[in-house]
Design an enzyme around this catalytic site. Structure first.
Site, mmCIF file in Angstrom:
data_model
loop_
_atom_site.group_PDB
_atom_site.id
_atom_site.type_symbol
_atom_site.label_atom_id
_atom_site.label_comp_id
_atom_site.label_asym_id
_atom_site.label_seq_id
_atom_site.Cartn_x
_atom_site.Cartn_y
_atom_site.Cartn_z
ATOM 1 N N GLY A 71 -13.689 -7.322 15.503
ATOM 2 C CA GLY A 71 -14.439 -8.268 14.675
ATOM 3 C C GLY A 71 -13.948 -9.679 15.009
ATOM 4 O O GLY A 71 -13.399 -9.914 16.095
ATOM 5 N N ARG A 119 -15.073 0.750 15.984
ATOM 6 C CA ARG A 119 -16.005 1.721 15.391
ATOM 7 C C ARG A 119 -17.407 1.514 15.965
ATOM 8 O O ARG A 119 -18.050 2.457 16.400
ATOM 9 C CB ARG A 119 -15.998 1.516 13.867
ATOM 10 C CG ARG A 119 -16.901 2.417 13.109
ATOM 11 C CD ARG A 119 -16.770 2.151 11.639
ATOM 12 N NE ARG A 119 -17.137 0.794 11.272
ATOM 13 C CZ ARG A 119 -17.112 0.303 10.037
ATOM 14 N NH1 ARG A 119 -16.720 1.079 9.039
ATOM 15 N NH2 ARG A 119 -17.465 -0.937 9.782
ATOM 16 N N GLY A 160 1.276 -9.095 8.713
ATOM 17 C CA GLY A 160 0.252 -10.128 8.872
ATOM 18 C C GLY A 160 0.541 -11.461 8.190
ATOM 19 O O GLY A 160 -0.218 -12.420 8.358
ATOM 20 N N LYS A 177 -17.713 -18.857 10.026
ATOM 21 C CA LYS A 177 -16.985 -19.327 11.215
ATOM 22 C C LYS A 177 -17.909 -19.742 12.370
ATOM 23 O O LYS A 177 -17.625 -20.711 13.065
ATOM 24 C CB LYS A 177 -15.977 -18.272 11.669
ATOM 25 C CG LYS A 177 -14.790 -18.140 10.711
ATOM 26 C CD LYS A 177 -13.729 -17.224 11.270
ATOM 27 C CE LYS A 177 -12.542 -17.099 10.332
ATOM 28 N NZ LYS A 177 -11.480 -16.256 10.878
#
Ligand SMILES: NC(=O)c1ccc[n+]([C@@H]2O[C@H](COP(=O)([O-])OP(=O)(O)OC[C@H]3O[C@@H](n4cnc5c(N)ncnc54)[C@H](OP(=O)(O)O)[C@@H]3O)[C@@H](O)[C@H]2O)c1
Length: 293
Positions: free
Chosen positions: A135, A158, A253, A73
């Site tokens: 992310g 995290r 989703g 990406k």
């Protein structure tokens, strides 16, 4: 028109690594067939570092566009000639359209997430939103929610540095200061979710084959929370099941994945995708997840 590949067939490519699990070819080819156009979507596994050559070849061969996923990406963004506003903001792209000799980059994850919520009557304006996972997808959601008028963002990750970096970007690029950053800790989630309106899981926790995992402890959920899990395999993640049990409104989703495909078709073909086609893509996706190849 017969649904055969012939010498006139045009292509939309899907590029990533890994790519074999992707549902995009099934979703898009169902739509393309229904539209009656001589276009197909084909997936290519392309290792990191090879995108430049692939773009050059596809462009020369008259491919219409290229959907891009992990790990390409950022490279897709850098290798483009022009970018839409959201790609510019993100510094990454999930769609490249080849037009008039140029490579035009788009980032559509934010649009797709926002529409998933709007379609079920959720307006993020004035809302306090917790995003777990910062992310690639979590970043897109954070930018989009700020643009859509969220009051406050709570970012849990995290690796805390990643959430801190996103916070700094939201400040610098959008002048948005109402962000709190946390490590992905069950006790912090229990405490902070009490005052949130919307919880989004943008981690891969709970995804197949780790379906027993849950990114947020079940006892942190409460009935005033809307819960959106962008993981789509399985459709009903453990998080969504627990949220339903608590009486929360839930969103899976699949619509986000379908709206990403809808945008890609619109931009590659230069046509409007009808609601009927979107419904067909949703059905195809839910069915493909029930009956994997
Ligand atoms: N529905 C859709 O259309 C759609 C679109 C895009 C993505 N997705 C899904 O969203 C998920 C994330 O995708 P992405 O592109 O953002 O991936 P990514 O850039 O690799 O980010 C993964 C995120 O998950 C976190 N994570 C991974 N394993 C974890 C664990 N065991 N405990 C806690 N956190 C963990 C990572 O935390 P660290 O930063 O600490 O590594 C990071 O925040 C995937 O499941 C993907 O399939 C769905």
């Amino acid at each position: 028109m017969a649904w055969e590949i012939d010498a006139r067939t045009k292509f939309i490519a899907l590029v990533g690594d890994p790519i074999e699990h992707s549902l995009t070819p099934r979703i898009q080819n169902a739509a393309l067939k229904h539209m009656g156009v001589n276009v197909r979507n084909i997936a290519f596994r392309v290792p990191k570092g090879l995108l430049r050559e692939v773009i050059k070849g596809f462009k020369a061969a008259g491919v219409l566009g290229m959907m891009v996923t992990i790990p390409h990406k950022e490279d897709a963004f850098k290798l483009s000639d022009e970018r839409d506003k959201f790609a510019e903001l993100m510094g990454s792209a999930n769609l490249l359209v080849f037009k008039d000799g140029k490579v035009i980059a788009y980032s559509t994850d934010g649009y797709a997430a926002s529409r998933s919520l709007k379609e079920v009557g959720i307006d993020v304006k004035g809302k306090r939103i917790a995003i777990v996972g910062t992310g690639g997808a979590g970043r897109a959601l954070a930018f989009q929610f700020v643009l859509d008028g969220a009051t406050r963002l709570l970012l849990f990750n995290r690796t805390i540095e990643r959430a801190e970096k996103l916070n700094a970007e939201l400040k610098r690029k959008l002048g948005f200061n109402a962000v709190q950053v946390f490590t992905h800790d069950p006790d912090l989630l229990r405490k902070e979710l009490r005052n949130c309106d919307l919880l989004v899981n943008a981690t891969s926790v709970g995804m197949h084959p780790n379906e027993a995992e849950i990114p947020v402890p079940a006892d942190a959920l409460h009935r005033n929370l809307v819960v959106f899990d962008i993981v789509y395999n399985p459709v009903q993640t453990r998080l969504l099941k627990e949220a339903k049990r608590k009486g929360c409104k839930t969103i899976d989703g699949v619509p986000m994945l379908v709206y990403t495909n809808e945008k890609a078709l619109e931009l590659c073909l230069g046509v409007m995708v009808t609601n009927e086609l979107v419904s067909l893509m949703l059905r195809t996706c839910y069915s493909a997840l029930k009956h994997p190849h």
